[in-house]
Design a protein around this motif. Structure first.
Motif, PDB file in Angstrom:
ATOM      1  N   GLY A 140       4.886 -62.143 -21.395  1.00  0.00           N
ATOM      2  CA  GLY A 140       5.073 -60.833 -21.994  1.00  0.00           C
ATOM      3  C   GLY A 140       5.087 -59.701 -20.997  1.00  0.00           C
ATOM      4  N   TRP A 141       4.408 -59.864 -19.844  1.00  0.00           N
ATOM      5  CA  TRP A 141       4.462 -58.778 -18.867  1.00  0.00           C
ATOM      6  C   TRP A 141       4.363 -59.327 -17.464  1.00  0.00           C
ATOM      7  CZ3 TRP A 141      -0.047 -56.502 -16.199  1.00  0.00           C
ATOM      8  CH2 TRP A 141      -1.227 -57.193 -16.426  1.00  0.00           C
ATOM      9  N   ASP A 142       4.927 -58.556 -16.532  1.00  0.00           N
ATOM     10  CA  ASP A 142       5.032 -58.988 -15.155  1.00  0.00           C
ATOM     11  C   ASP A 142       3.950 -58.297 -14.344  1.00  0.00           C
ATOM     12  OD1 ASP A 142       6.016 -60.016 -12.793  1.00  0.00           O
ATOM     13  OD2 ASP A 142       7.416 -58.364 -12.502  1.00  0.00           O
ATOM     14  N   GLU A 143       3.031 -59.085 -13.782  1.00  0.00           N
ATOM     15  CA  GLU A 143       1.886 -58.510 -13.088  1.00  0.00           C
ATOM     16  C   GLU A 143       1.856 -58.970 -11.645  1.00  0.00           C
ATOM     17  OE1 GLU A 143      -2.962 -58.463 -13.318  1.00  0.00           O
ATOM     18  OE2 GLU A 143      -1.806 -60.071 -14.197  1.00  0.00           O
ATOM     19  N   GLU A 144       1.792 -58.002 -10.748  1.00  0.00           N
ATOM     20  CA  GLU A 144       1.634 -58.307  -9.340  1.00  0.00           C
ATOM     21  C   GLU A 144       0.160 -58.329  -8.988  1.00  0.00           C
ATOM     22  OE1 GLU A 144       3.936 -59.030  -7.145  1.00  0.00           O
ATOM     23  OE2 GLU A 144       5.529 -58.861  -8.614  1.00  0.00           O
ATOM     24  N   ALA A 145      -0.622 -58.341  -9.814  1.00  0.00           N
ATOM     25  CA  ALA A 145      -1.995 -58.126 -10.114  1.00  0.00           C
ATOM     26  C   ALA A 145      -3.027 -58.091  -9.028  1.00  0.00           C
ATOM     27  CB  ALA A 145      -2.434 -59.141 -11.108  1.00  0.00           C
ATOM     28  N   PRO A 146      -3.486 -56.913  -8.731  1.00  0.00           N
ATOM     29  CA  PRO A 146      -4.656 -56.795  -7.880  1.00  0.00           C
ATOM     30  C   PRO A 146      -5.854 -57.364  -8.601  1.00  0.00           C
ATOM     31  CG  PRO A 146      -4.033 -54.665  -8.800  1.00  0.00           C
ATOM     32  CD  PRO A 146      -2.988 -55.650  -9.217  1.00  0.00           C
ATOM     33  N   GLU A 147      -6.818 -57.861  -7.883  1.00  0.00           N
ATOM     34  CA  GLU A 147      -7.935 -58.554  -8.528  1.00  0.00           C
ATOM     35  C   GLU A 147      -8.876 -57.600  -9.240  1.00  0.00           C
ATOM     36  OE1 GLU A 147      -9.939 -61.099  -5.871  1.00  0.00           O
ATOM     37  OE2 GLU A 147      -8.221 -62.388  -5.502  1.00  0.00           O
ATOM     38  N   LEU A 148      -9.172 -56.459  -8.639  1.00  0.00           N
ATOM     39  CA  LEU A 148     -10.208 -55.606  -9.208  1.00  0.00           C
ATOM     40  C   LEU A 148      -9.682 -54.248  -9.670  1.00  0.00           C
ATOM     41  CD1 LEU A 148     -13.055 -56.325  -6.642  1.00  0.00           C
ATOM     42  CD2 LEU A 148     -12.765 -57.309  -8.906  1.00  0.00           C
ATOM     43  N   SER A 149      -8.459 -53.878  -9.265  1.00  0.00           N
ATOM     44  CA  SER A 149      -7.942 -52.575  -9.648  1.00  0.00           C
ATOM     45  C   SER A 149      -6.429 -52.653  -9.752  1.00  0.00           C
ATOM     46  CB  SER A 149      -8.346 -51.522  -8.606  1.00  0.00           C
ATOM     47  OG  SER A 149      -7.800 -51.851  -7.344  1.00  0.00           O
ATOM     48  N   PHE A 150      -5.817 -51.569 -10.167  1.00  0.00           N
ATOM     49  CA  PHE A 150      -4.373 -51.545 -10.268  1.00  0.00           C
ATOM     50  C   PHE A 150      -3.877 -50.201  -9.740  1.00  0.00           C
ATOM     51  CE2 PHE A 150      -5.938 -49.546 -14.062  1.00  0.00           C
ATOM     52  CZ  PHE A 150      -5.034 -48.533 -14.335  1.00  0.00           C
ATOM     53  N   ARG A 151      -2.637 -50.168  -9.326  1.00  0.00           N
ATOM     54  CA  ARG A 151      -2.035 -48.930  -8.845  1.00  0.00           C
ATOM     55  C   ARG A 151      -1.193 -48.341  -9.957  1.00  0.00           C
ATOM     56  NH1 ARG A 151       2.667 -46.845  -7.036  1.00  0.00           N
ATOM     57  NH2 ARG A 151       3.796 -48.800  -7.468  1.00  0.00           N
ATOM     58  N   LYS A 152      -1.559 -47.158 -10.376  1.00  0.00           N
ATOM     59  CA  LYS A 152      -0.772 -46.501 -11.408  1.00  0.00           C
ATOM     60  C   LYS A 152       0.436 -45.847 -10.750  1.00  0.00           C
ATOM     61  CE  LYS A 152      -0.937 -43.229 -15.224  1.00  0.00           C
ATOM     62  NZ  LYS A 152      -1.784 -42.441 -16.130  1.00  0.00           N
ATOM     63  N   PRO A 153       1.642 -46.193 -11.186  1.00  0.00           N
ATOM     64  CA  PRO A 153       2.843 -45.643 -10.560  1.00  0.00           C
ATOM     65  C   PRO A 153       3.033 -44.175 -10.925  1.00  0.00           C
ATOM     66  CG  PRO A 153       3.441 -46.941 -12.462  1.00  0.00           C
ATOM     67  CD  PRO A 153       1.963 -47.132 -12.271  1.00  0.00           C
ATOM     68  N   PRO A 154       3.784 -43.451 -10.121  1.00  0.00           N
ATOM     69  CA  PRO A 154       4.109 -42.058 -10.470  1.00  0.00           C
ATOM     70  C   PRO A 154       4.865 -42.011 -11.798  1.00  0.00           C
ATOM     71  CG  PRO A 154       4.715 -42.543  -8.187  1.00  0.00           C
ATOM     72  CD  PRO A 154       4.362 -43.855  -8.825  1.00  0.00           C
ATOM     73  N   ILE A 155       4.753 -40.897 -12.480  1.00  0.00           N
ATOM     74  CA  ILE A 155       5.388 -40.767 -13.792  1.00  0.00           C
ATOM     75  C   ILE A 155       6.903 -40.947 -13.697  1.00  0.00           C
ATOM     76  CG2 ILE A 155       5.568 -38.257 -13.592  1.00  0.00           C
ATOM     77  CD1 ILE A 155       4.944 -40.316 -16.812  1.00  0.00           C
ATOM     78  N   SER A 156       7.493 -40.573 -12.552  1.00  0.00           N
ATOM     79  CA  SER A 156       8.942 -40.735 -12.390  1.00  0.00           C
ATOM     80  C   SER A 156       9.329 -42.209 -12.415  1.00  0.00           C
ATOM     81  CB  SER A 156       9.400 -40.099 -11.070  1.00  0.00           C
ATOM     82  OG  SER A 156       8.715 -40.680  -9.963  1.00  0.00           O
ATOM     83  N   GLU A 157       8.505 -43.070 -11.818  1.00  0.00           N
ATOM     84  CA  GLU A 157       8.782 -44.508 -11.830  1.00  0.00           C
ATOM     85  C   GLU A 157       8.633 -45.074 -13.236  1.00  0.00           C
ATOM     86  OE1 GLU A 157       6.685 -46.844  -8.974  1.00  0.00           O
ATOM     87  OE2 GLU A 157       7.047 -45.434  -7.325  1.00  0.00           O
TER      88      GLU A 157
END
Length: 333
Positions: free
Chosen positions: A5-22
């Motif tokens: 259902g979703w594509d995750e490049e997944a950091p183990e403990l946190s995630f990077r929120k992309p800029p709103i433009s992305e």
């Protein structure tokens, strides 16, 4: 890593929120509607939307097809269960007003951790007046946890009282669909409302299958030993749904006399029954339940079953250690 259902490049403990433009660029891509995988940019980008970010998303979201919204919300639901630091309250609240009932249903599910008065009020309105019976049913299911919060004093007393009155009124309205009346009773059973016991008894005695199943579920939610004999009898029922709900209720009420029978269900070839039985043994706890679970650990190899079994063993072990500690303290004094 790709989780269905979703594509995750997944950091183990946190995630990077992309800029709103992305995020807005990813949402506007046509393949969102056709793809089976929602990009991680969309999943992470829709988490914890600020007011300005939501304003930028709204016009794009409104143009998406119901299929695309449903797919995105499904991915967000899955992601929220896998990564607790993700929060999708803003997009979920927006989607509660969607024209598609499938989208509204996913939005309700996405609010599973939200305990705000705003969400509760929206759910109450949907439970009372949404045009789709399935959505009213979902809203009532979700209202149950808010009613329980009211019992703990975690939401305003007047709001909790309104929810109780609403669910009581819906359940008592014989013109309502049976499924709606069932869910209203299940939600109300999370409270100490004076009528709950009699309502459960009436539903249990009713000839309607749905209401009787709802009554068994409601018995467990009350956590009251008065249902012991009825639940033990239902463990011998030939019908799957009655047994399943009886097992669950025995676990919620922690009925020790049910351990041996539920232990037999823990070896069932029906995995739903088996998993519920294992969970229930963990909730009941005590030496007998712990020993049954420990034996099962040696016999069962299925990964999904093993995960539930580990949690049940932890729960049963904790209750066993707590009981031993109480005995030691009693001996000292």
């Amino acid at each position: 890593m790709q989780i269905s259902g979703w594509d995750e490049e997944a950091p183990e403990l946190s995630f990077r929120k992309p800029p709103i433009s992305e995020l807005t660029q990813a949402l506007t891509k046509e393949q969102i509607s056709a793809s089976t995988v929602v990009p991680s940019t969309v999943v992470y980008g829709l988490s914890e939307l600020t007011g300005d970010e939501l304003k930028a998303v709204v016009p794009i979201w409104s143009r998406l097809s119901a299929v695309a919204k449903h797919r995105v919300l499904s991915a967000l639901n899955e992601a929220s269960e896998a990564m607790f630091e993700l929060g999708f309250r803003e997009i979920a609240l927006l989607s509660l007003g969607d024209k598609s009932s499938l989208v509204r249903a996913k939005a309700i599910g996405l609010l599973w951790t939200d305990e705000s008065a705003e969400t509760m009020r929206k759910l109450m309105r949907m439970a009372e007046s949404d045009p789709e019976a399935t959505i009213r049913s979902r809203a009532l299911e979700s209202l149950g946890r808010f009613i329980l919060l009211g019992e703990y004093g975690d939401i305003p007393a007047d709001l909790a009282a309104q929810a109780q009155t609403l669910t009581y009124t819906i359940h008592k309205n014989m013109s309502e669909p049976v499924e709606i009346r069932r869910r209203a009773l299940e939600a109300l059973s999370n409270s100490s409302h004076a009528a709950v016991e009699q309502l459960i008894l009436a539903a249990y005695a009713d000839g309607n299958h749905e209401l009787r199943i709802g009554a068994l579920f409601a018995m467990g939610r009350t956590c009251n030993e008065i249902w012991r004999d009825r639940l033990l009898a239902e463990l011998e029922n030939d019908e799957y749904e009655y047994v399943y709900e009886a097992i669950r209720a025995c676990g919620q009420i922690q009925i020790a006399d049910s351990v041996q029978r539920i232990g037999e269900f823990a070896l069932s070839e029906d995995q739903e029954i088996q998993l519920m039985a294992i969970w229930s043994l963990g909730e009941i706890g005590g030496r007998q339940a712990f020993e049954i679970l420990a034996r099962l650990e040696q016999e069962l190899a299925d990964e999904e079953v093993a995960a539930v079994l580990d949690e049940a063993l932890d729960a049963a072990g904790f209750s066993l250690n707590s009981a031993s500690l109480r005995l030691e303290l009693d001996d000292e004094f």
